[in-house]
Write a protein that holds these residues in place. Structure first.
Motif, short mmCIF file in Angstrom:
data_model
loop_
_atom_site.label_atom_id
_atom_site.label_comp_id
_atom_site.label_asym_id
_atom_site.label_seq_id
_atom_site.Cartn_x
_atom_site.Cartn_y
_atom_site.Cartn_z
N HIS A 1 27.96 89.07 50.60
CA HIS A 1 26.90 88.62 51.51
C HIS A 1 25.69 88.17 50.70
O HIS A 1 25.50 88.58 49.55
CB HIS A 1 26.44 89.76 52.42
N ARG A 2 24.86 87.36 51.31
CA ARG A 2 23.53 87.00 50.81
C ARG A 2 23.50 86.55 49.35
O ARG A 2 22.62 86.94 48.58
CB ARG A 2 22.56 88.15 51.06
N LEU A 3 24.43 85.70 48.99
CA LEU A 3 24.46 85.13 47.65
C LEU A 3 23.42 84.02 47.55
O LEU A 3 23.40 83.12 48.38
CB LEU A 3 25.86 84.58 47.34
N ALA A 4 22.56 84.12 46.56
CA ALA A 4 21.53 83.10 46.36
C ALA A 4 21.22 82.98 44.87
O ALA A 4 21.25 83.97 44.14
CB ALA A 4 20.25 83.47 47.12
N ALA A 5 20.95 81.76 44.44
CA ALA A 5 20.61 81.50 43.04
C ALA A 5 19.33 80.67 42.98
O ALA A 5 18.95 80.01 43.94
CB ALA A 5 21.76 80.77 42.36
N ASP A 6 18.71 80.70 41.81
CA ASP A 6 17.46 79.95 41.66
C ASP A 6 17.69 78.51 41.20
O ASP A 6 16.75 77.75 41.02
CB ASP A 6 16.48 80.67 40.74
N GLY A 7 18.95 78.12 40.98
CA GLY A 7 19.27 76.74 40.64
C GLY A 7 19.19 76.40 39.17
O GLY A 7 19.46 75.26 38.78
N ARG A 8 18.90 77.37 38.32
CA ARG A 8 18.76 77.07 36.89
C ARG A 8 20.05 77.21 36.10
O ARG A 8 20.13 76.74 34.96
CB ARG A 8 17.69 77.96 36.26
N LYS A 9 21.06 77.85 36.67
CA LYS A 9 22.32 78.09 35.96
C LYS A 9 23.50 77.61 36.78
O LYS A 9 23.53 77.77 37.99
CB LYS A 9 22.52 79.59 35.70
N LYS A 10 24.48 77.07 36.11
CA LYS A 10 25.74 76.69 36.74
C LYS A 10 26.72 77.86 36.60
O LYS A 10 26.59 78.69 35.71
CB LYS A 10 26.34 75.46 36.07
N GLY A 11 27.71 77.91 37.50
CA GLY A 11 28.76 78.91 37.39
C GLY A 11 28.43 80.26 38.00
O GLY A 11 29.15 81.23 37.78
N ILE A 12 27.37 80.32 38.78
CA ILE A 12 26.94 81.59 39.39
C ILE A 12 28.03 82.12 40.33
O ILE A 12 28.39 83.30 40.26
CB ILE A 12 25.61 81.43 40.15
N PHE A 13 28.54 81.28 41.22
CA PHE A 13 29.53 81.76 42.18
C PHE A 13 30.76 82.30 41.46
O PHE A 13 31.26 83.38 41.80
CB PHE A 13 29.92 80.67 43.18
N ARG A 14 31.24 81.58 40.48
CA ARG A 14 32.44 82.01 39.75
C ARG A 14 32.19 83.36 39.07
O ARG A 14 33.05 84.23 39.05
CB ARG A 14 32.83 80.93 38.73
N CYS A 15 31.01 83.54 38.51
CA CYS A 15 30.65 84.80 37.86
C CYS A 15 30.65 85.94 38.88
O CYS A 15 31.22 87.01 38.63
CB CYS A 15 29.27 84.65 37.21
N CYS A 16 30.04 85.72 40.03
CA CYS A 16 30.00 86.74 41.09
C CYS A 16 31.40 87.06 41.58
O CYS A 16 31.76 88.23 41.75
CB CYS A 16 29.15 86.27 42.26
N LEU A 17 32.21 86.03 41.78
CA LEU A 17 33.56 86.23 42.28
C LEU A 17 34.40 87.02 41.29
O LEU A 17 35.14 87.93 41.68
CB LEU A 17 34.22 84.89 42.61
N SER A 18 34.28 86.73 40.01
CA SER A 18 35.02 87.49 38.99
C SER A 18 34.64 88.96 39.03
O SER A 18 35.51 89.84 38.93
CB SER A 18 34.75 86.93 37.60
N PHE A 19 33.35 89.23 39.20
CA PHE A 19 32.86 90.61 39.32
C PHE A 19 33.52 91.30 40.52
O PHE A 19 34.03 92.42 40.40
CB PHE A 19 31.34 90.58 39.49
N CYS A 20 33.54 90.62 41.66
CA CYS A 20 34.12 91.20 42.88
C CYS A 20 35.62 91.38 42.76
O CYS A 20 36.17 92.40 43.18
CB CYS A 20 33.76 90.33 44.08
#
Length: 168
Positions: free
Chosen positions: A94-113
């Protein structure tokens, strides 16, 4: 990138990241998903206090925030126009948000999960094309429609992670 639990000292940065995400949603044609005050400061504090809020960092700098919980999510108890892939125990993003300065945030979060459960659910607004794209290109399947606390509809997604046995 690294992931750690959020702390109350991170609150200001997290609220700033969420504000940025709301602006980006509006700019992308999604003005209604988080409105002007979601998530509230109180909700973000609650996420931190219950240990479900995580931050994505690099060199000590925070770039993103998300909530990950393992266990039944009451929002997902009723699904319309479809069904969940299974009823096994699951984790929810839930509530995934990024500041836009880095690419690959979703993939990093998903790997963690994925390292914590092989059954993951998420949902997003029909106008949030960015999140739909991220979910679908990372193996999530549309399962139907759920309703969040304010009774607005969301597209429900689920991913069952196939764990392969390691070879000797």
């Amino acid at each position: 990138m690294n992931i750690r639990k959020a702390s109350i000292q991170d609150l200001g940065q997290l609220l700033s990241i969420y504000a940025h995400a709301r602006e980006q949603m509006r700019a992308a044609g999604n003005p209604g998903q988080w409105k002007d005050s979601y998530p509230s400061s109180d909700l973000v504090k609650k996420d931190i206090q219950n240990g479900s809020s995580y931050v994505v960092t690099e060199n000590g700098e925070i770039f993103a925030v998300f909530v990950f919980m393992i266990g039944d999510d009451p929002t997902y108890a009723i699904i319309e126009n479809g069904s969940w892939l299974n009823e096994n125990p699951y984790g929810t993003i839930h509530r995934l948000a990024a500041d836009g300065r880095k690419k690959g945030i979703f993939r990093c979060c998903l790997s963690f999960c994925e390292a914590r459960t092989d059954n993951i659910r998420a949902d997003t607004h029909a106008c949030n094309r960015t999140m739909q794209h991220l979910l679908e290109t990372n193996g999530f399947q549309k399962c139907g429609r759920i309703y969040v606390a304010d009774k607005s509809p969301r597209i429900a997604y689920q991913k069952v992670v196939c764990k392969t046995a390691s070879t000797p």
